[in-house]
Design an enzyme around this catalytic site. Structure first.
Site, short mmCIF file in Angstrom:
data_model
loop_
_atom_site.label_atom_id
_atom_site.label_comp_id
_atom_site.label_asym_id
_atom_site.label_seq_id
_atom_site.Cartn_x
_atom_site.Cartn_y
_atom_site.Cartn_z
N GLU A 132 -8.88 28.21 61.40
CA GLU A 132 -8.59 28.16 62.84
C GLU A 132 -7.50 27.14 63.15
OE1 GLU A 132 -12.18 25.32 64.47
OE2 GLU A 132 -12.69 27.35 63.85
N GLN B 275 -18.85 20.51 61.80
CA GLN B 275 -19.00 21.75 61.05
C GLN B 275 -17.87 21.95 60.05
OE1 GLN B 275 -17.31 25.17 63.89
NE2 GLN B 275 -18.83 23.89 64.94
N HIS C 145 -15.01 19.05 60.58
CA HIS C 145 -14.30 18.75 61.83
C HIS C 145 -15.25 18.89 63.01
CE1 HIS C 145 -14.05 23.15 61.36
NE2 HIS C 145 -14.05 23.19 62.68
N ARG D 35 -23.05 23.78 59.46
CA ARG D 35 -23.11 22.60 60.33
C ARG D 35 -23.50 21.35 59.56
NH1 ARG D 35 -24.47 27.04 63.27
NH2 ARG D 35 -23.25 27.34 65.17
N HIS E 2 -16.10 25.44 57.54
CA HIS E 2 -16.07 26.88 57.33
C HIS E 2 -15.84 27.21 55.85
CE1 HIS E 2 -16.00 27.12 61.63
NE2 HIS E 2 -14.80 26.57 61.72
#
Length: 398
Positions: A133, A96, A262, A281, A98
């Site tokens: 993240e 996926q 990642h 995804r 972001h």
């Protein structure tokens, strides 16, 4: 300061033993993938200030500035801007990426305008926020992070000796980096499903053989073979071979910014992220893969994984440095008998005891924390840590 009661999410990829072991409880036999600490509406932690159990999200909504501080509310609005997790992977998560903040705002507004239902399986943007993240390993932790150098990826694919991969090898050698990576990823994700399933089968068998040999790519081949066992025929297996394989040792971390493809493969870690659900995804999942939108979000540039190690300040706090304002993750390694370690009172804090037993002392008394237990400290409330153990501290960086 408040003890948190947290929800454990039972996703299929989760370990059956890692989180129960951390919490010192008996395994149920079911996968336990993530323990959420924070105020995310999907599974907010709960606290009890004497009037019964209440969701932390409701407590914050009733008094945002009192719980979060005026600065955090001004910058991020009346909600906790981060989510802290314990993540326990026994098998690979989806591949996926972001979006950045501008892409998230644009994508969310577009889907809202087009009337895409919030719960539609093909919806990409659940909110208008980005989702950077950080994952910090508690055990050896394997993952994929960012694109390999195209020439290195070409060498890795060529060694598999699969005829249908040869065009990708040629592209990776012949084009500028960004064009090569984009062209190969596009070709993989849009290939004929039956033909790609056969390519994956052959590549997986070759990776199994090469992973058993000594060589610079042996750990990566073994990882790709394992991925293929979990996702037979999935084009994400070939997409994964374009990415760096990395193993984090306990205490090491990876920061994953916008546009970086990642996947987490296996291991136990502490994860912190901006409070968003936006995920595009790339494969290794039965869920929707929106190839055009994915290609708009992915950053087609190679880079070796930047493994972070904590940097200690004079107080003894060890910080994982990132460029993000919504969160700041650090840890305190405490020794029995040492002086209490004061915590800054500038922003909302969540404290997780990852090992040993510690005590959190504030104006209202003392709160003991055993391994796996956590606490919320509102902004402006002074507190100090003592004991014998390791505590992760999450707060805002701004």
């Amino acid at each position: 300061m408040d003890r948190l009661v947290n929800t454990v999410r039972p996703y299929a990829w989760g370990s059956t033993t890692a989180i129960p072991e951390l919490l010192c409880v008996r395994p149920t036999g079911e996968p336990q993938a993530e323990m959420w600490m924070g105020a995310h509406p999907g599974a907010p932690s709960r606290i009890d200030r004497g009037a019964g159990s209440v969701a932390l999200s409701e407590v914050i909504a009733a008094d945002p500035e009192g719980e979060l501080g005026a600065d955090a509310v001004r910058l991020f609005g009346p909600r906790l801007p981060y989510l802290l997790k314990v993540l326990a992977a026994a098998s690979p998560l989806s591949l996926q990426v972001h979006p950045d903040l501008a892409q998230a705002k644009e994508g969310f507004a577009d889907e809202e305008e087009r009337g895409v239902p919030a719960d539609a399986p093909h919806r990409n943007y659940k909110d208008a926020n980005h989702k950077p993240e950080l994952i910090c390993a508690l055990t050896p932790f394997n993952g994929l992070c960012g694109f390999r150098d195209p020439n290195e990826a070409a060498e890795l694919l060529a060694a598999l000796e699969v005829d249908s991969l040869k065009p990708y090898v040629d592209i990776l050698h012949a084009h500028p980096e960004s064009h090569a990576l984009r062209e190969v990823l596009t070709a993989v994700l849009t290939a004929d499903p039956e033909a790609m399933a056969e390519t994956v089968r052959q590549a997986a068998a070759a990776a199994e053989r090469l992973g058993a040999r000594n060589g610079p790519y042996a750990p990566a081949y073994a990882a790709y073979a394992s991925i293929a066992r979990h996702f037979p025929g999935d084009p994400g297996v070939i997409a994964a071979m374009l990415l760096n394989f990395v193993t984090l040792q306990p205490g090491e971390a990876l920061f994953l910014g916008a546009g970086v493809p990642h996947a987490y493969l296996d291991g136990l870690g502490v994860e912190i992220m901006a409070n968003s659900d936006n995920v595009l995804r790339c494969g290794l999942t039965p869920k929707h893969v929106d190839v055009p939108e994915l290609l708009r979000v992915v950053r087609f540039e190679s880079a070796a994984p930047a493994v972070l190690r904590p940097e200690a300040d004079p107080s003894g706090e060890e910080l994982y440095t990132t460029p993000i304002e919504e969160f700041r993750l650090s840890r305190h390694v405490l020794a029995d008998g040492a002086a209490p370690r004061p915590l800054p009172a500038t922003g909302p804090q969540i404290l997780l005891c990852a090992s040993g037993e510690v005590s959190l002392r504030g104006a209202d008394g003392e709160l003991p924390l055993k391994r796996g237990e956590s606490a919320f400290v509102p902004a402006g409330e002074e507190a100090a840590l003592s004991g014998d153990g390791t505590v992760f501290r999450a707060t805002v960086a701004a």
